[in-house]
Design an enzyme around this catalytic site. Sequence first.
Site, short mmCIF file in Angstrom:
data_model
loop_
_atom_site.label_atom_id
_atom_site.label_comp_id
_atom_site.label_asym_id
_atom_site.label_seq_id
_atom_site.Cartn_x
_atom_site.Cartn_y
_atom_site.Cartn_z
N HIS A 1 24.34 14.76 -11.14
CA HIS A 1 23.53 15.15 -12.29
C HIS A 1 24.41 15.32 -13.53
O HIS A 1 24.05 14.91 -14.64
CB HIS A 1 22.82 16.48 -12.01
CG HIS A 1 21.64 16.39 -11.11
ND1 HIS A 1 20.60 15.51 -11.31
CD2 HIS A 1 21.31 17.12 -10.01
CE1 HIS A 1 19.68 15.69 -10.37
NE2 HIS A 1 20.09 16.65 -9.57
N GLU B 1 25.42 17.86 -7.39
CA GLU B 1 25.26 18.44 -8.73
C GLU B 1 26.12 17.73 -9.76
O GLU B 1 25.73 17.60 -10.92
CB GLU B 1 25.57 19.94 -8.69
CG GLU B 1 24.61 20.74 -7.84
CD GLU B 1 23.14 20.51 -8.19
OE1 GLU B 1 22.83 20.22 -9.36
OE2 GLU B 1 22.30 20.60 -7.27
#
Length: 679
Positions: free
Chosen positions: A472, A469
């Site tokens: 990202h 994550e």
Amino acid sequence: MSNPLMQAWPGVHGLPPFADIQPAHFPPAFEAALAEHRAEIDAIASQAEAPSFANTLAAFDASGRQLTRLEYLFYTLAASATSPELQSVQRAMAGPLAEHGSAVYMHQGLFARVDALFRERDELGLSAEQRRLLERVHLDFLRAGARLEPEARARYAAVMTRLAELNTRFAQNVLASESDYQLRLTTEAELAGLPDFVRAAARQAALDRGLGDGLHVITLSRSLIVPFLTFSARRDLREQAWRAWVGRGDDTGSTDNREICREILALRAEQARLHGHVCYADYALEDTMARNQGAVMGLLERVWHPALAAQAREREAVLGAMAAAGADHALEAWDWRYYAEQARRARFDLDEAEVKPYFALDRMVAAMFDCASRLFGLQFKARPDIAGYHPDVRAYEVLNADGSLRGLFLQDNFARPTKRSGAWMNALRNQSRALGATPVILNNNNFARGAAGEPTLLSFDDVRTLFHEFGHGLHGLLSDVTYERLSGTQVLRDFVELPSQLYEHWMAEPAVLKKFARHWQTDEPLPDALLAKLQAARQFGQGYETLRYTASAIVDMAAHALAQAPDDIVAFERDTLAQWQLPREVGLNHRLTHFQHLFSSAGYAAGYYVYLWAEVLDCDAFDAFVEAGDVFDPTVAARLRECILSAGNSREPGEAFRAFRGRDPVVEPMLKDRGLLPA
């Protein structure tokens, strides 16, 4: 009473005043923002001047700022800190927001100006980024139905409105089924086999739900249900938990998603037909790197058969563990993780309970930040004075190497009943030079919180999710483009997972682990012998995990390749898996009735394959660092930042990858990484 959403947001870095916001504030704020955006669109479309890039494309990119910031906030709260009142607003606003989107992208006056510029694009003297914006915006209009005949446009808008309503209901049903489930463990016999870290997390889950001290509760949070299935010696309780986990949305109660899935598939098929496509998969894949079903299925098939063979070898080890334990029952899906863990212990002398104390959440966050600092020169300054929407949220200022502000990073790590499952990144504000906007990026995880006074301990898979994550997040934070539409993660779906999956590689690097993986009680670094065991066991279980993922991607593609929705989606799912001969003990990562990637929005519909597609890219990309002889090589890192992370959608993704790697990607590094190359 004043509405804080309709005023300037006074928070640090322009954050909203979270503590003052009530669900009732959203409807009037949305009403005002929608009206403001409609007026802006009408003004762009009706101006007397001939269309130019500045008065049409740049103006359109800059429009709707109040609506955008409101939507980003609203969807953040709906996913991460919801309530019955907020869910009611979400249901009520789904239709009007979808109708507004259709009205914008079907606005004939605005589309005429965009279309005129698109036809003249070769003569306009545009920069590469300006041309990319024009091409992407023009395609956005086309894919939203701007060129359809009036009657078809009206029907298309109605389809999109209904889909938005159904997506909302689907997601809320999944959250309700997950939040309502509790497997209460009240005796030592029911806790049999569970190591201390699982017991601590289950005890904390009970406290979080107000059930009092001394009780243990297993929820359907992945960070709790998977360890329970891995360690619980109670086969009857494993079966109960497993059936609840895989049965989400497949019931006859208020959270039944079967008919919702069927209607969504039917409406998507109609959407595709309005565009002249036979099925939704063809429509969705038109704007991807893969381009068509053949390319997708070719990749899935290339992985499927080696994964079947690998899982068959793993099955023999699992059956051996069952025999050693004296188990005389058939191998079922709720048995696999339990006996696979015992097989892993026997084969590699590796016990997850021995590993986990070295992976405290705070240390892994520090490792995540340190890798970004070494690669990209970023600094992370904790700001405990910045309040988020929930006490779990931690705020960090992100600084460039020279100390200037890069953006704000918010991290929300823990599972709770008001938060949807899974892990994701989203933005509260995207980077844009034209708008003078620095990014505000948010990571959500669903880790099982540790007991009071003790750290939250992560599994190796949890650490991978943490890094994923944040990959990202870096894509959003390092974005350096002029126009918001091209910013950060707004790239083609089968390219967006490249930065996230690439960043996972650093979490398993020995130098990183030796520095940050330290025992939470003794501060002892991860021993060399234990690290060697982790590396030796890394590919054990990859057959099983690869099949679970690939089977989900195959079912997704099969469902969206239909010209008509199936009458019974459960039977369709079962029949599809039978055709591919998925072993019964393996199962799916996500069954259709709770497959949020597909049905809580269209984001990954006919697109769950993208993780594997991007894995081809990320394994090949990481090899560039390996070939340089240093996984933190500054030259390769600078090229990665320039060509991919900072570029957002300002470059075509194939071109961006070639600029970084010097060639097109090859598949062999991915197959090698998963242990799927022929021996």
